[in-house]
Every structure is written in C-alpha cells, then in structure tokens.
Design a protein around this motif. Sequence first.
Motif, PDB file in Angstrom:
ATOM      1  N   GLY A 155     -26.477  14.396 -22.910  1.00  0.00           N
ATOM      2  CA  GLY A 155     -27.766  13.777 -22.622  1.00  0.00           C
ATOM      3  C   GLY A 155     -28.973  14.633 -22.935  1.00  0.00           C
ATOM      4  N   LEU A 156     -28.748  15.867 -23.404  1.00  0.00           N
ATOM      5  CA  LEU A 156     -29.870  16.747 -23.715  1.00  0.00           C
ATOM      6  C   LEU A 156     -30.331  16.554 -25.155  1.00  0.00           C
ATOM      7  N   GLY A 157     -31.638  16.747 -25.391  1.00  0.00           N
ATOM      8  CA  GLY A 157     -32.177  16.708 -26.735  1.00  0.00           C
ATOM      9  C   GLY A 157     -31.987  18.040 -27.430  1.00  0.00           C
ATOM     10  N   PRO A 158     -32.306  18.111 -28.728  1.00  0.00           N
ATOM     11  CA  PRO A 158     -32.103  19.349 -29.492  1.00  0.00           C
ATOM     12  C   PRO A 158     -32.770  20.578 -28.877  1.00  0.00           C
ATOM     13  N   ALA A 159     -34.025  20.462 -28.459  1.00  0.00           N
ATOM     14  CA  ALA A 159     -34.731  21.611 -27.878  1.00  0.00           C
ATOM     15  C   ALA A 159     -34.093  22.031 -26.559  1.00  0.00           C
ATOM     16  N   GLU A 160     -33.654  21.045 -25.767  1.00  0.00           N
ATOM     17  CA  GLU A 160     -33.025  21.353 -24.481  1.00  0.00           C
ATOM     18  C   GLU A 160     -31.670  22.013 -24.675  1.00  0.00           C
ATOM     19  N   ILE A 161     -30.915  21.558 -25.656  1.00  0.00           N
ATOM     20  CA  ILE A 161     -29.625  22.187 -25.946  1.00  0.00           C
ATOM     21  C   ILE A 161     -29.825  23.630 -26.390  1.00  0.00           C
ATOM     22  N   ASP A 162     -30.789  23.853 -27.275  1.00  0.00           N
ATOM     23  CA  ASP A 162     -31.062  25.214 -27.741  1.00  0.00           C
ATOM     24  C   ASP A 162     -31.449  26.115 -26.574  1.00  0.00           C
ATOM     25  N   SER A 163     -32.281  25.606 -25.673  1.00  0.00           N
ATOM     26  CA  SER A 163     -32.718  26.400 -24.523  1.00  0.00           C
ATOM     27  C   SER A 163     -31.550  26.725 -23.600  1.00  0.00           C
ATOM     28  N   ALA A 164     -30.692  25.730 -23.333  1.00  0.00           N
ATOM     29  CA  ALA A 164     -29.560  25.951 -22.442  1.00  0.00           C
ATOM     30  C   ALA A 164     -28.587  26.973 -23.009  1.00  0.00           C
ATOM     31  N   VAL A 165     -28.308  26.858 -24.303  1.00  0.00           N
ATOM     32  CA  VAL A 165     -27.383  27.791 -24.949  1.00  0.00           C
ATOM     33  C   VAL A 165     -27.976  29.194 -25.007  1.00  0.00           C
ATOM     34  N   SER A 166     -29.253  29.292 -25.375  1.00  0.00           N
ATOM     35  CA  SER A 166     -29.908  30.602 -25.473  1.00  0.00           C
ATOM     36  C   SER A 166     -29.953  31.291 -24.121  1.00  0.00           C
ATOM     37  N   THR A 167     -30.246  30.531 -23.075  1.00  0.00           N
ATOM     38  CA  THR A 167     -30.306  31.102 -21.729  1.00  0.00           C
ATOM     39  C   THR A 167     -28.946  31.619 -21.300  1.00  0.00           C
ATOM     40  N   GLN A 168     -27.910  30.834 -21.555  1.00  0.00           N
ATOM     41  CA  GLN A 168     -26.556  31.241 -21.176  1.00  0.00           C
ATOM     42  C   GLN A 168     -26.159  32.544 -21.862  1.00  0.00           C
ATOM     43  N   LEU A 169     -26.471  32.673 -23.128  1.00  0.00           N
ATOM     44  CA  LEU A 169     -26.120  33.890 -23.858  1.00  0.00           C
ATOM     45  C   LEU A 169     -26.980  35.068 -23.424  1.00  0.00           C
ATOM     46  N   ARG A 170     -28.257  34.793 -23.112  1.00  0.00           N
ATOM     47  CA  ARG A 170     -29.170  35.872 -22.738  1.00  0.00           C
ATOM     48  C   ARG A 170     -28.742  36.549 -21.432  1.00  0.00           C
ATOM     49  N   VAL A 171     -28.144  35.789 -20.531  1.00  0.00           N
ATOM     50  CA  VAL A 171     -27.725  36.361 -19.247  1.00  0.00           C
ATOM     51  C   VAL A 171     -26.283  36.878 -19.309  1.00  0.00           C
ATOM     52  N   GLY A 172     -25.716  36.903 -20.516  1.00  0.00           N
ATOM     53  CA  GLY A 172     -24.372  37.437 -20.684  1.00  0.00           C
ATOM     54  C   GLY A 172     -23.271  36.444 -20.397  1.00  0.00           C
ATOM     55  N   GLY A 173     -23.619  35.157 -20.311  1.00  0.00           N
ATOM     56  CA  GLY A 173     -22.624  34.134 -20.052  1.00  0.00           C
ATOM     57  C   GLY A 173     -21.929  33.685 -21.317  1.00  0.00           C
ATOM     58  N   SER A 174     -20.979  32.803 -21.149  1.00  0.00           N
ATOM     59  CA  SER A 174     -20.225  32.264 -22.286  1.00  0.00           C
ATOM     60  C   SER A 174     -20.497  30.776 -22.409  1.00  0.00           C
ATOM     61  N   ILE A 175     -20.446  30.284 -23.621  1.00  0.00           N
ATOM     62  CA  ILE A 175     -20.614  28.860 -23.872  1.00  0.00           C
ATOM     63  C   ILE A 175     -19.313  28.112 -23.597  1.00  0.00           C
ATOM     64  N   TYR A 176     -18.192  28.833 -23.619  1.00  0.00           N
ATOM     65  CA  TYR A 176     -16.888  28.189 -23.507  1.00  0.00           C
ATOM     66  C   TYR A 176     -16.045  28.820 -22.405  1.00  0.00           C
ATOM     67  N   THR A 177     -15.129  28.026 -21.874  1.00  0.00           N
ATOM     68  CA  THR A 177     -14.127  28.528 -20.937  1.00  0.00           C
ATOM     69  C   THR A 177     -12.745  28.241 -21.514  1.00  0.00           C
ATOM     70  N   ILE A 178     -11.816  29.125 -21.231  1.00  0.00           N
ATOM     71  CA  ILE A 178     -10.433  28.954 -21.664  1.00  0.00           C
ATOM     72  C   ILE A 178      -9.571  28.756 -20.428  1.00  0.00           C
ATOM     73  N   ASP A 179      -8.796  27.692 -20.430  1.00  0.00           N
ATOM     74  CA  ASP A 179      -7.901  27.384 -19.321  1.00  0.00           C
ATOM     75  C   ASP A 179      -6.682  28.297 -19.440  1.00  0.00           C
ATOM     76  N   THR A 180      -6.758  29.452 -18.800  1.00  0.00           N
ATOM     77  CA  THR A 180      -5.683  30.442 -18.957  1.00  0.00           C
ATOM     78  C   THR A 180      -4.376  29.977 -18.317  1.00  0.00           C
ATOM     79  N   GLU A 181      -4.455  29.181 -17.258  1.00  0.00           N
ATOM     80  CA  GLU A 181      -3.229  28.676 -16.644  1.00  0.00           C
ATOM     81  C   GLU A 181      -2.480  27.763 -17.618  1.00  0.00           C
ATOM     82  N   LEU A 182      -3.216  26.853 -18.251  1.00  0.00           N
ATOM     83  CA  LEU A 182      -2.598  25.980 -19.244  1.00  0.00           C
ATOM     84  C   LEU A 182      -2.109  26.787 -20.440  1.00  0.00           C
ATOM     85  N   LEU A 183      -2.889  27.772 -20.834  1.00  0.00           N
ATOM     86  CA  LEU A 183      -2.496  28.603 -21.978  1.00  0.00           C
ATOM     87  C   LEU A 183      -1.167  29.289 -21.712  1.00  0.00           C
TER      88      LEU A 183
END
Length: 318
Positions: free
Chosen positions: A51-79
Amino acid sequence: MRIVSFLPSATELAFSLGLGDDVVGVSHECDYPPEAKTRPAVVHCAIPLDGLGPAEIDSAVSTQLRVGGSIYTIDTELLRALEPDLILAQDLCEVCAPSGNETERALAALDGKAKVLTLAPRSLREIHDNLRDLAEVTGRLDVARRLIAEDNEWLARLAGELRAAPRRRVFFLEWIDPVFCGGHWVPEMIELAGGFDALGRKGGDSVRIERQDVLRWAPEIVIVSPCGAHIESAIEQGSAFVSDPYWSTLPAIESGEVYAVDASSYFARPGPRVFDGVEVLAHLFHPERIPERLPGSSRRILASEVAQSAGRGPALSS
C-alpha cells in the motif's frame, strides 16, 4: 541434491538447468516458473510495504538500512527442517534479497552442513558465469553450455538485425521517486538493443540521480522499470511519471515514447530471462526491425491518455 534459493534469479537459474525437483525452498518473491510458487518460502520481507507509494517505500527501506536493520528475514526453523545441501545466495544488493549477515546467520543455524553458492553478477557475462558455476556444483555443465550458446547465438542474430540502425537516446528509470538510474547489466542490455543511456552505470550500482540531469540528457525514449515490479506496478509508476509536469518537456513524453516494462521478469533479476529483456528493448527501440515476441512485457504510457482518464485508472496505448 536439496537446494534452497534465497532469491528469484537463482531459482530461475536452477529451474533452467532442470533442477526444479531439487529445489525444496525459495523466497517469498520466487514466482517463476510457476512451479516455484509451490515450494515453501524460507525468506520473507521484514518491513511492511503493502500500500505504500514509491517515495514511501524508498523512505522505509532507507530507514531500515540506516539503523542497521535488514529488509529480509530467514525462517531458520523451516530452513533446518528442509535440510538443504546447497543454498543459493547473493552479495550484490542488500535491498534485493538476503545477503551478508543474513546468510551467515542462516549458515550458523545449519551448523555449516550446507554449501553456499554466492551470486553477485554485474554484467551479462557474469550472469552466464553464475549459471555455469551452479551447473558445475550440480553436475549440469552440458545443459549450461547449451543454454549459454543459445543466448550468444541469439545476440549475434540480433546484432545482424540491428546493423546500421540509428542508436536511440534512452533513459532507463529503475525508480521514479526518488529517481534511480539503470545499473549493473542494464546499460549493456540497452546497448545490445540499439540504444544508449548516458545516465546508466554499466557494471555499477543503480543510484539516485538528480532530476535536472535527466532533463539535460533529454532522452527520446524512457523505460520505466521499477525494481521488484511486474508490469501492473510499472504501469502505475509510468503513469505517475508522465503526469508529473516537471517532465513535460522531455522529448520522450512529447513523442509518446515512455514505456513501462515488466522489470521483475526481464530486467531486475539476473537470470535467464534478461536475454529476453534485450529483445523487449530492441522491439521498443526499433519496432520496424524487431517484431514483438513477448506480448504483455511492455506498455506505452501516453501523457494525454493518462490525463484524460484521470480518476479511472491509467490509460494504455496498444
């Protein structure tokens, strides 16, 4: 073998080699071939983007990376439950799929029992290299050699069809807000298709560029290819692009040569179908020489039609 793929392009490479039955896990974005969608997803998006627009997606992704977060999670139990022998990962773009630390944590969960093949192509040749590397560890070198030879033969035929054709002035738009140029293998695709993009970064990352630089380049064709988007989302961004008064003087808008393309299928994923993407571009640049072979891969976006249909969805030209 038991193969888990962390990214769509690797999944496509595996299936192209006839390894579909060996693929036991994929990412949430693996949608080609359709059979891939029947495999359990071990990779998921870590931040809500629906539901986010292009600018909102860019902001959300940039913020997540700036604080050292990850864009993805890996289900290690399933793995762990899938017990893979081989994991296909990447180290090219932290926005596109799990990379680096995420892959290391996944390996730790498996106690080092799986081999990892890390892909990081920046050119068409390196995409072929990745195919060959995967074939080598899975015993499919003969298949890889045949696929690579077919791609090269097709590119040679295309070069013959485009001999002496005028080179088109192109801007490849990987995101509209903010504006991102084409990078990695895309400028090479454009050149093979009979165009040239002075703003592209051949072999380099796609980066933000200034809007005035696009005006100065004055492209006669604009390709709207939002990273991670299929044709429907590309059409939405293309319609927003041509509706922005800032771009109204671009030659591409004045001549009606803005095209939305299926980025995920033919451009953004460094897999077998990027070679089809070259053909998509060649048809858009030189339709008098290259007939359309992949209906639905692109749509022309006309500013006048978008304006007329405002409030009723984006209007498309045939």
